[in-house]
Scaffold this active site. Structure first.
Site, PDB file in Angstrom:
ATOM      1  N   ASP A  50       7.485  -8.436  -5.820  1.00 55.01           N
ATOM      2  CA  ASP A  50       7.256  -7.614  -7.005  1.00 55.01           C
ATOM      3  C   ASP A  50       8.416  -6.642  -7.179  1.00 55.01           C
ATOM      4  OD1 ASP A  50       4.766  -8.818  -7.416  1.00 55.01           O
ATOM      5  OD2 ASP A  50       3.783  -7.422  -6.045  1.00 55.01           O
TER       6      ASP A  50
ATOM      7  N   ASP B  95      -1.723   2.255  -4.329  1.00 54.53           N
ATOM      8  CA  ASP B  95      -2.928   2.489  -3.538  1.00 54.53           C
ATOM      9  C   ASP B  95      -2.646   3.076  -2.145  1.00 54.53           C
ATOM     10  OD1 ASP B  95      -1.838   0.016  -2.837  1.00 54.53           O
ATOM     11  OD2 ASP B  95      -3.646  -1.145  -3.252  1.00 54.53           O
TER      12      ASP B  95
ATOM     13  N   ASP C 278       4.567 -12.966  -2.312  1.00 53.96           N
ATOM     14  CA  ASP C 278       5.343 -12.953  -3.551  1.00 53.96           C
ATOM     15  C   ASP C 278       6.175 -11.676  -3.587  1.00 53.96           C
ATOM     16  OD1 ASP C 278       3.359 -11.021  -4.062  1.00 53.96           O
ATOM     17  OD2 ASP C 278       2.106 -12.536  -5.032  1.00 53.96           O
TER      18      ASP C 278
HETATM   19  P1  ATP Z   1      -0.414  -9.151  -1.350  1.00 54.07           P
HETATM   20  O1  ATP Z   1       0.235  -9.465  -0.071  1.00 54.07           O
HETATM   21  O2  ATP Z   1      -1.862  -9.481  -1.389  1.00 54.07           O
HETATM   22  O3  ATP Z   1       0.329  -9.622  -2.582  1.00 54.07           O
HETATM   23  P2  ATP Z   1       0.269  -6.586  -2.428  1.00 54.07           P
HETATM   24  O4  ATP Z   1       0.274  -5.216  -1.808  1.00 54.07           O
HETATM   25  O5  ATP Z   1       1.584  -7.100  -2.935  1.00 54.07           O
HETATM   26  O6  ATP Z   1      -0.387  -7.567  -1.390  1.00 54.07           O
HETATM   27  P3  ATP Z   1      -0.614  -6.899  -5.121  1.00 54.07           P
HETATM   28  O7  ATP Z   1      -1.989  -7.053  -5.634  1.00 54.07           O
HETATM   29  O8  ATP Z   1       0.374  -7.981  -5.302  1.00 54.07           O
HETATM   30  O9  ATP Z   1      -0.771  -6.549  -3.589  1.00 54.07           O
HETATM   31  O10 ATP Z   1      -0.057  -5.564  -5.751  1.00 54.07           O
HETATM   32  C1  ATP Z   1       1.310  -5.144  -5.670  1.00 54.07           C
HETATM   33  C2  ATP Z   1       1.382  -3.640  -5.508  1.00 54.07           C
HETATM   34  O11 ATP Z   1       0.816  -2.995  -6.655  1.00 54.07           O
HETATM   35  C3  ATP Z   1       0.602  -3.084  -4.325  1.00 54.07           C
HETATM   36  O12 ATP Z   1       1.341  -3.133  -3.133  1.00 54.07           O
HETATM   37  C4  ATP Z   1       0.342  -1.656  -4.782  1.00 54.07           C
HETATM   38  O13 ATP Z   1       1.471  -0.853  -4.600  1.00 54.07           O
HETATM   39  C5  ATP Z   1       0.094  -1.832  -6.269  1.00 54.07           C
HETATM   40  N1  ATP Z   1      -1.327  -2.056  -6.570  1.00 54.07           N
HETATM   41  C6  ATP Z   1      -1.944  -3.241  -6.719  1.00 54.07           C
HETATM   42  N2  ATP Z   1      -3.254  -3.074  -6.985  1.00 54.07           N
HETATM   43  C7  ATP Z   1      -3.480  -1.755  -7.009  1.00 54.07           C
HETATM   44  C8  ATP Z   1      -4.621  -0.946  -7.258  1.00 54.07           C
HETATM   45  N3  ATP Z   1      -5.809  -1.490  -7.498  1.00 54.07           N
HETATM   46  N4  ATP Z   1      -4.468   0.395  -7.222  1.00 54.07           N
HETATM   47  C9  ATP Z   1      -3.250   0.940  -6.983  1.00 54.07           C
HETATM   48  N5  ATP Z   1      -2.150   0.234  -6.735  1.00 54.07           N
HETATM   49  C10 ATP Z   1      -2.239  -1.095  -6.761  1.00 54.07           C
HETATM   50 MG    MG Z   2       1.916  -8.917  -4.033  1.00 52.13          MG
END
Ligand code: ATP
Ligand code: MG
Length: 444
Positions: free
Chosen positions: A67, A144, A65
Site C-alpha cells: 500500500d 489503527d 500486498d
Molecule cells: P494485511 O496484512 O492484512 O494486508 P494491513 O495492515 O495491510 O494488513 P489493510 O487492511 O491492508 O491491512 O490496511 C492497510 C492499512 O490501512 C493498515 O495497516 C492501517 O494502517 C490502515 N487501516 C486499515 N483498516 C483500518 C481501520 N479499520 N482503521 C484504521 N486504519 C486502518
Molecule cells: Mg494490506
C-alpha cells in the site's frame, strides 16, 4: 510521551530511522510498488509505503500486498498512471493495475472535517465517510495500530515513525493509536483486526487495547454484513484459523459473527462440536501452509453445521421427513447468518450441497452410491464426512466404506452395493446423531 514547555499538551515527536537503522531493502519490495513510488516522486509528490507491508517487511516476512500513501489526490494519481482506477466511497482510493497485482494508493487523510460533507460521523460514533485529505502528519492518527502506522519514504529510504511503532514492533506489542474506546467506537472492526494481527504476528495486545474489547464486542452489530463477511474470510482463511477462533471466543467476538454456533458451543454439554470446528480449521490452516487453494464454503459449512443439525433434528422430531427438515433448517440457518455475514449466493449453495450430501452417505446399497459419486460436491462432502467421523460425529465404519468404495474396482463396487441377502437394505449407521462410543458424551 514527551511534554512541551507548558507542561500540559503532549508534544508529538517524529522519529526518522535512516536506511542503516532498519532492515527494509528495496530488493524485498515489489517492482510494481517501487514503480508507483518512483513515478509519484518524479511527479513531485510525496510517496511512502505504509501499513501492513512495512510492518511485515520489518519482520522479514513477505507482505500480502503493498500500500502506498501520498499527498497526491486520487485524481492527480490518475493523471500520473494510465493503468489506474478510482474506487471506494467510504475512503476514496486509487488502484494502479499491473496485470494481476494491484497497488493501492491512498491520499493522506486529514483529521479535521471541512465545511463540506466529506466526513460523516454516525451518532454512535462510527465514521461512515472520510474523504478529508491532509498531510502525512495527520494521516498517521487515522491508522489503527502503531505498527501499522510506519511510513517507508522513497526519497531517502528512511522509516518515519510518529507513534512509537518501531518500539512496539520490537517489543511485539499491538497498540491502538489514540483512545481505544473512541477508536473502537469509530470503527468496531478494529477489534477483529486486533485479534487477526495479534495471532498472525504473534504480538501481544497492549492492556489498554485489549480491555475495551470485552465490553465493546456488541458494537460489531452495527457493521454492514458485506464488510463482516470480508473480515470473516481474512480471519479464518489466512492460515491461523485455530488460534483466531480461540481468541475470538475468548473476547466474546465470535458470538457477534456466528451467534447460533456460539450458542451451541456454550450450551452443549459435550465437546464434539468444538472439536469438529477445531479439526476443520486445522485442515484449512494446513492447506494454507502447503500453498493449496482454500474455498470459503467448506469452512463456513463446518462453522454452521451444529446449528443446522439441531434445527433439522427438531424438525425431524416434529415429523418432517429428513430431506425437507434439512432443506428448511438450511434456509433458516442461512437466512439468519447472511444478515450478519453476507455470504454470496454461490457460497451458500455450495454449503447446502455439502450439508445435504451428509444425509445421503448412509445409503450404501443399490445405485445410490454411484449417483452420489457423480455429484459435483462429492469430494468436499466426503472430506466433511471424514472430519465428522474423526471427531465423533459420524460412524467411522461409514467413512471406511466410502473410502473403499471410491478405490474399488467395478467388481468390488458391485459386491459392496449388493443388497444384503434375505432382507431389505438397512441404512448404514445413523450418522447424524452418532457419537463416538470410545468417548461417550453425556448425551448418550
Ligand atoms: P494485511 O496484512 O492484512 O494486508 P494491513 O495492515 O495491510 O494488513 P489493510 O487492511 O491492508 O491491512 O490496511 C492497510 C492499512 O490501512 C493498515 O495497516 C492501517 O494502517 C490502515 N487501516 C486499515 N483498516 C483500518 C481501520 N479499520 N482503521 C484504521 N486504519 C486502518
Ligand atoms: Mg494490506
Amino acid at each position: 510521551m514527551p511534554v512541551n514547555e507548558a507542561g500540559a499538551e503532549p508534544k508529538i515527536q517524529v522519529k526518522i530511522y535512516p536506511r542503516p537503522e532498519h532492515c527494509i531493502s528495496r530488493s524485498q519490495i515489489s517492482e510494481n510498488a517501487l514503480k508507483v513510488l518512483q513515478r509519484l516522486k518524479k511527479a513531485d509528490f510525496e510517496a511512502y509505503l505504509v501499513g501492513g507491508c512495512v510492518r511485515d517487511l520489518l519482520l522479514g516476512r513477505e507482505p500480502k500486498d503493498f500500500d502506498v500513501a501520498t499527498n497526491a489526490s486520487p485524481e492527480q494519481v490518475k493523471q500520473v498512471f494510465r493503468n489506474c482506477r478510482i474506487i471506494g466511497r467510504r475512503f476514496r482510493l486509487a488502484h494502479v493495475f499491473f496485470g494481476r497485482e494491484i497497488i493501492e494508493v491512498a491520499t493522506f487523510r486529514g483529521s479535521e472535517p471541512e465545511e463540506s460533507d466529506q466526513q460523516v460521523i454516525h451518532e454512535d460514533g462510527r465514521l461512515l465517510r472520510d474523504n478529508v485529505f491532509g498531510t502525512l502528519e495527520q494521516d498517521v492518527w487515522r491508522r489503527d495500530f502503531t505498527v501499522n502506522a510506519l511510513y517507508y519514504n522513497i526519497r531517502d529510504f528512511s522509516v518515519v515513525d510518529f507513534t512509537g511503532g518501531i518500539r512496539d514492533h520490537a517489543d511485539a506489542i499491538l497498540r491502538l493509536i489514540g483512545d481505544p474506546d473512541v477508536r473502537y467506537r469509530e470503527d468496531p472492526v478494529r477489534m477483529l483486526r486486533a485479534v487477526r494481527f495479534a495471532v498472525k504476528l504473534g504480538f501481544t495486545l497492549h492492556p489498554d487495547t485489549e480491555r475495551p474489547i470485552y465490553t465493546q464486542a456488541e458494537l460489531l452489530k452495527s457493521i454492514p454484513a458485506a464488510r463482516l463477511y470480508d473480515e470473516v474470510l481474512k480471519l479464518f482463511l489466512a492460515g491461523y484459523g485455530v488460534q483466531t477462533f480461540e481468541m475470538l471466543r475468548h473476547y466474546g467476538l465470535f458470538a457477534m459473527l456466528f451467534p447460533a454456533t456460539d450458542r451451541c458451543l456454550e450450551t452443549q454439554d459435550h465437546d464434539f462440536p468444538r472439536l469438529f470446528l477445531i479439526r476443520a480449521l486445522e485442515n484449512s490452516d494446513r492447506r494454507f501452509s502447503e500453498g493449496k487453494s482454500l474455498t470459503p464454503y467448506f469452512l463456513l459449512a463446518a462453522l454452521l453445521w451444529e446449528p443446522l443439525q439441531i434445527n433439522a433434528n427438531n424438525r425431524i422430531q416434529q415429523g418432517e421427513n429428513e430431506t425437507l427438515a434439512y432443506q428448511n433448517a438450511a434456509n433458516e440457518v442461512l437466512s439468519r447468518q447472511i444478515k450478519i455475514t453476507a455470504m454470496p449466493r454461490h457460497i451458500t449453495q455450495s454449503m447446502r450441497d455439502v450439508w445435504f450430501l451428509q444425509t445421503k452417505f448412509s445409503r450404501t446399497v443399490g445405485t445410490r452410491p454411484y449417483r452420489l459419486l457423480e455429484q459435483a460436491k462429492f469430494r468436499a462432502a466426503y472430506d466433511f464426512l471424514q472430519l465428522r467421523a474423526e471427531t465423533g460425529g459420524a460412524d467411522p465404519e461409514l467413512l471406511t466404506w466410502w473410502t473403499r468404495f471410491q478405490e474399488a474396482d467395478e467388481d468390488l463396487q458391485r459386491k459392496m452395493t449388493a443388497p444384503p441377502k434375505g432382507g431389505a437394505s438397512k441404512p448404514r449407521g445413523k450418522p447424524r446423531r452418532y457419537r463416538n462410543r470410545a468417548k461417550p458424551g453425556p448425551q448418550e
